[in-house]
Design a protein around this motif. Structure first.
Motif, PDB file in Angstrom:
ATOM      1  N   UNK A 216      63.657  23.663  59.630  1.00 26.45           N
ATOM      2  CA  UNK A 216      63.456  23.285  58.368  1.00 26.45           C
ATOM      3  C   UNK A 216      62.062  23.723  57.694  1.00 26.45           C
ATOM      4  N   UNK A 217      61.800  24.409  56.629  1.00 28.67           N
ATOM      5  CA  UNK A 217      60.608  24.752  56.150  1.00 28.67           C
ATOM      6  C   UNK A 217      60.476  23.862  55.046  1.00 28.67           C
ATOM      7  N   UNK A 218      59.112  23.194  55.131  1.00 28.12           N
ATOM      8  CA  UNK A 218      58.670  22.236  54.415  1.00 28.12           C
ATOM      9  C   UNK A 218      57.805  22.555  53.071  1.00 28.12           C
ATOM     10  N   UNK A 219      58.346  22.297  51.847  1.00 29.17           N
ATOM     11  CA  UNK A 219      57.610  22.766  50.671  1.00 29.17           C
ATOM     12  C   UNK A 219      56.749  21.879  50.292  1.00 29.17           C
TER      13      UNK A 219
ATOM     14  N   UNK B  95      47.794  19.466  54.851  1.00 24.89           N
ATOM     15  CA  UNK B  95      47.335  18.419  55.892  1.00 24.89           C
ATOM     16  C   UNK B  95      48.731  17.495  56.139  1.00 24.89           C
ATOM     17  N   UNK B  96      49.553  17.228  55.082  1.00 28.41           N
ATOM     18  CA  UNK B  96      50.553  16.284  55.331  1.00 28.41           C
ATOM     19  C   UNK B  96      51.683  16.893  55.972  1.00 28.41           C
ATOM     20  N   UNK B  97      51.684  18.366  55.967  1.00 26.31           N
ATOM     21  CA  UNK B  97      52.858  19.267  56.617  1.00 26.31           C
ATOM     22  C   UNK B  97      53.649  20.231  56.190  1.00 26.31           C
ATOM     23  N   UNK B  98      53.141  20.520  54.841  1.00 32.56           N
ATOM     24  CA  UNK B  98      53.793  21.744  53.794  1.00 32.56           C
ATOM     25  C   UNK B  98      53.394  22.896  54.245  1.00 32.56           C
TER      26      UNK B  98
ATOM     27  N   UNK C  44      55.548  13.874  51.627  1.00 27.65           N
ATOM     28  CA  UNK C  44      55.818  15.234  52.516  1.00 27.65           C
ATOM     29  C   UNK C  44      55.119  14.904  54.007  1.00 27.65           C
ATOM     30  N   UNK C  45      54.359  13.964  54.134  1.00 24.19           N
ATOM     31  CA  UNK C  45      53.864  13.371  55.290  1.00 24.19           C
ATOM     32  C   UNK C  45      55.087  12.837  56.042  1.00 24.19           C
TER      33      UNK C  45
ATOM     34  N   UNK D 116      59.601  17.687  61.848  1.00 23.22           N
ATOM     35  CA  UNK D 116      58.743  18.671  62.329  1.00 23.22           C
ATOM     36  C   UNK D 116      57.815  17.914  63.817  1.00 23.22           C
ATOM     37  N   UNK D 117      58.361  16.659  64.208  1.00 25.17           N
ATOM     38  CA  UNK D 117      57.708  15.877  65.315  1.00 25.17           C
ATOM     39  C   UNK D 117      58.103  16.805  66.555  1.00 25.17           C
TER      40      UNK D 117
END
Length: 307
Positions: free
Chosen positions: A4-7, A48-51, A298-299, A306-307
């Motif tokens: 998964x790619x996070x936007x 910083x949230x993961x995007x 997003x976090x 992503x964990x």
């Protein structure tokens, strides 16, 4: 599970969180004029949230929000500034997001949610300014909130020959009272055109991903399922993306960003992944949020995937 790619999420409320004031007619473009540091901070908050993608704050850099005169005088520099700020945010967070990219936002040139007012000639002039300003700073183009096939086609033509990949994101009709079984409904764009036709168009235009955004979560799963089916028929293998908004339904009434819309109580950072899980299960691999979806959302997606 597929990678998964996070936007990122919607910029407006993040801009407010860092001190920018949103008002009409400028909307988020006002932050470029008055509080550019808030734009950079908002991008960095999403990273910083993961995007993994920063979408430039160029959505409102159009005459619809700035007015014809101000766009003619400052549109190019504001588009460039939005690209610079996103690129700076990438550089500032490279220690935690070393593969982060900048997506150059190409918005509805003649106003969101109102495909009937789209004028191809005007749109070409507007988009040429945005493309020139953004091109030095972006890694890919994101044509977002496309409400009709014509709007998407003209936007895609604006970046032809720029040697940067194009993602096309369509906006779906979301009625005020969605049917109980939304998956059983044939998904359509705000123009009423079928999603299957939009997917076929995206493939024909050479898009490298097809997405859906700025619509209620309820209508997204059916669009992902329809997209997967259509891509299979076409023998195409494009990533599918979803970034829903958290607003109450607008149906077909009014343009986007006329007011600061009400955010639904049920689409909290904790509960948004319940929706995204449905889209991932249906085949989406590009996941983020649109209006009303902030860095906290997003976090939670980062923790989920992503964990």
């Amino acid at each position: 599970m597929a990678h998964i790619t996070l936007l990122d999420g919607g910029l407006s409320r993040e801009l407010q969180r860092f001190g920018a004031e949103l008002r009409q007619p400028e909307w988020s473009a006002g932050a470029l004029l008055e509080a550019p540091e808030a734009v950079r901070q908002a991008h960095e908050a999403f990273f910083r949230a993961g995007a993994e993608i920063a979408t430039t704050n160029s959505y409102a850099v159009v005459p619809f929000h700035l007015g014809e005169t101000r766009f003619a005088e400052h549109g190019l520099e504001l588009a460039a500034l939005s690209g610079q700020l996103a690129r700076t945010a990438v550089d500032n967070t490279s220690d935690i997001r070393p593969t982060a990219r900048v997506a150059g936002c190409l918005p509805p040139a003649c106003g969101s949610y109102i495909p009937e007012r789209f004028d191809a000639t005007s749109a070409r002039d507007i988009l040429s300014v945005l493309v020139r300003g953004l091109a030095p700073y972006v890694d890919l183009w994101l044509a977002e909130t496309m409400s009709s096939l014509e709007e998407a086609r003209v936007t895609a033509e604006a970046v032809a020959g720029t040697d940067k990949p194009l993602w096309i994101s369509y906006s779906l009709r979301d009625d005020a009272t969605p049917p109980a079984d939304t998956v059983a409904q044939k998904p359509v764009l705000r123009s009423g055109e079928p999603v299957a036709d939009a997917v076929e168009q995206a493939v024909g235009l050479g898009a490298k991903a097809v997405l859906f955004n700025c619509s209620m979560p309820e209508v997204m799963e059916a669009a992902v399922i329809e997209t997967r089916k259509t891509l299979d028929v076409l023998g195409a293998d494009l990533p599918i993306g979803v970034y829903a908004n958290a607003f109450t339904a607008r149906g077909q009434d009014g343009a986007a960003n006329e007011v600061l819309s009400e955010v639904r109580d049920d689409i909290t950072p904790e509960r948004y992944p319940l929706w995204t899980d449905l889209w991932v299960k249906a085949g989406a691999t590009l996941i983020g949020g649109c209006c009303g979806i902030g860095s906290a959302h997003i976090a939670h997606l980062h923790a989920r995937y992503k964990a």
